[in-house]
Design an enzyme around this catalytic site. Structure first.
Site, PDB file in Angstrom:
ATOM      1  N   ASN A 197     -61.082  11.155 -37.012  1.00 26.76           N
ATOM      2  CA  ASN A 197     -61.873  12.019 -37.906  1.00 26.76           C
ATOM      3  C   ASN A 197     -62.647  11.150 -38.896  1.00 26.76           C
ATOM      4  OD1 ASN A 197     -62.671  14.456 -39.349  1.00 26.76           O
ATOM      5  ND2 ASN A 197     -61.160  13.893 -40.908  1.00 26.76           N
ATOM      6  N   HIS A 204     -64.064  11.204 -42.774  1.00 23.35           N
ATOM      7  CA  HIS A 204     -63.851  11.918 -44.038  1.00 23.35           C
ATOM      8  C   HIS A 204     -64.727  11.266 -45.110  1.00 23.35           C
ATOM      9  CE1 HIS A 204     -61.788  14.275 -47.041  1.00 23.35           C
ATOM     10  NE2 HIS A 204     -61.684  13.180 -47.774  1.00 23.35           N
ATOM     11  N   SER A 234     -64.295   7.244 -44.720  1.00 22.75           N
ATOM     12  CA  SER A 234     -63.191   6.667 -43.939  1.00 22.75           C
ATOM     13  C   SER A 234     -63.159   7.319 -42.566  1.00 22.75           C
ATOM     14  CB  SER A 234     -61.835   6.958 -44.606  1.00 22.75           C
ATOM     15  OG  SER A 234     -61.838   6.572 -45.959  1.00 22.75           O
ATOM     16  N   ASP A 268     -56.018  14.658 -43.459  1.00 25.42           N
ATOM     17  CA  ASP A 268     -56.639  13.423 -43.980  1.00 25.42           C
ATOM     18  C   ASP A 268     -55.609  12.342 -44.300  1.00 25.42           C
ATOM     19  OD1 ASP A 268     -59.090  14.759 -43.810  1.00 25.42           O
ATOM     20  OD2 ASP A 268     -58.961  15.489 -45.863  1.00 25.42           O
TER      21      ASP A 268
HETATM   22  C1  GAR Z   1     -69.813  14.667 -43.219  1.00 25.52           C
HETATM   23  O1  GAR Z   1     -70.089  14.142 -44.489  1.00 25.52           O
HETATM   24  C2  GAR Z   1     -68.349  14.497 -42.889  1.00 25.52           C
HETATM   25  O2  GAR Z   1     -67.800  13.301 -43.366  1.00 25.52           O
HETATM   26  C3  GAR Z   1     -67.748  15.689 -43.574  1.00 25.52           C
HETATM   27  O3  GAR Z   1     -68.650  16.728 -43.358  1.00 25.52           O
HETATM   28  C4  GAR Z   1     -69.966  16.190 -43.214  1.00 25.52           C
HETATM   29  C5  GAR Z   1     -70.530  16.700 -41.909  1.00 25.52           C
HETATM   30  O4  GAR Z   1     -71.861  16.337 -41.791  1.00 25.52           O
HETATM   31  N1  GAR Z   1     -66.446  15.992 -43.085  1.00 25.52           N
HETATM   32  C6  GAR Z   1     -65.499  16.557 -43.814  1.00 25.52           C
HETATM   33  O5  GAR Z   1     -65.654  16.876 -44.969  1.00 25.52           O
HETATM   34  C7  GAR Z   1     -64.189  16.769 -43.085  1.00 25.52           C
HETATM   35  N2  GAR Z   1     -63.216  17.291 -43.969  1.00 25.52           N
HETATM   36  P1  GAR Z   1     -72.556  16.310 -40.363  1.00 25.52           P
HETATM   37  O6  GAR Z   1     -72.298  17.682 -39.727  1.00 25.52           O
HETATM   38  O7  GAR Z   1     -74.010  16.114 -40.666  1.00 25.52           O
HETATM   39  O8  GAR Z   1     -71.956  15.191 -39.573  1.00 25.52           O
END
Ligand code: GAR
Length: 195
Positions: free
Chosen positions: A112, A114, A141, A150
């Protein structure tokens, strides 16, 4: 001889910019993964169309009709993964907490991204919380997925400075650019470790 590429799925919930970065990186001949399926819990996730236009199979299954039965939703997703011969999963902005059942099915085969320097700022609204905490560095991360949200072992991190005039949006943009560099590198490392 080159070893066969690992059949990998990407899980998204929205725009899918990390998915796009992974798919772009996989154009390198030596990239160890091929992306064979994009899974979304929201049939309207904009990233689905982007994937479909590039010939990547998509599987969208709305979680809402399943109510509290998260495992039933995941059992159908798992069946789609098996049908496609998926061997590895990248969660990329998949905004559902997974059940212990799905996590155990894919132990050692699911990672994943984060948007924080774990173990700091698990959960949601990481950029707001980083600014409120007054940290001088923030980042992203990539970690192994374990039952604790997480909490799995960290594979790789990227750091960005926090500026005094930052807003959550500006900080998020700076972190996201690093996420796009980080995730493909971290996937290479994870696959090398999981062989
Ligand atoms: C990203 O910033 C990712 O790290 C985060 O959501 C966004 C998705 O953007 N993930 C989380 O918060 C997971 N808990 P994206 O759809 O443009 O990749």
């Amino acid at each position: 001889m080159t070893s066969p590429k690992t059949r990998t799925a990407i899980f998204i919930s929205g725009r899918g910019s990390n998915m796009m970065a992974l798919v772009e990186a996989a154009k390198a001949p030596d990239f160890p993964a091929e992306f064979v399926l994009v899974v979304a819990n929201d049939p309207e996730a904009p990233g689905l169309q982007w994937a479909a236009e590039r010939g990547i199979r998509t599987f969208a299954l709305d979680h809402k009709p399943f109510g509290k039965d998260r495992e039933a939703h995941e059992r159908q997703i798992d069946a789609a993964l098996r049908a496609e011969g998926v061997e590895f999963i990248c969660l990329a902005g998949y905004m559902r907490v997974l059940t212990p059942w799905l996590v155990s099915q894919w132990a050692g085969k699911m990672i994943n991204i984060h948007p924080a320097l774990l173990p700091e700022f698990k959960g949601l609204h990481t950029h707001e919380r980083a600014l409120e905490a007054g940290v001088s560095e923030h980042g992203a991360s990539v970690h192994w997925v374990t039952p604790g949200v997480d909490e799995g072992e960290i594979i790789a991190q990227a750091r960005v400075p926090v500026f005094s005039d930052d807003t959550p949006e500006r900080l998020a943009t700076r972190v996201l650019a690093e996420e796009h560099r980080l995730y493909p590198q971290a996937l290479r490392k994870a696959l090398a470790a999981s062989k």
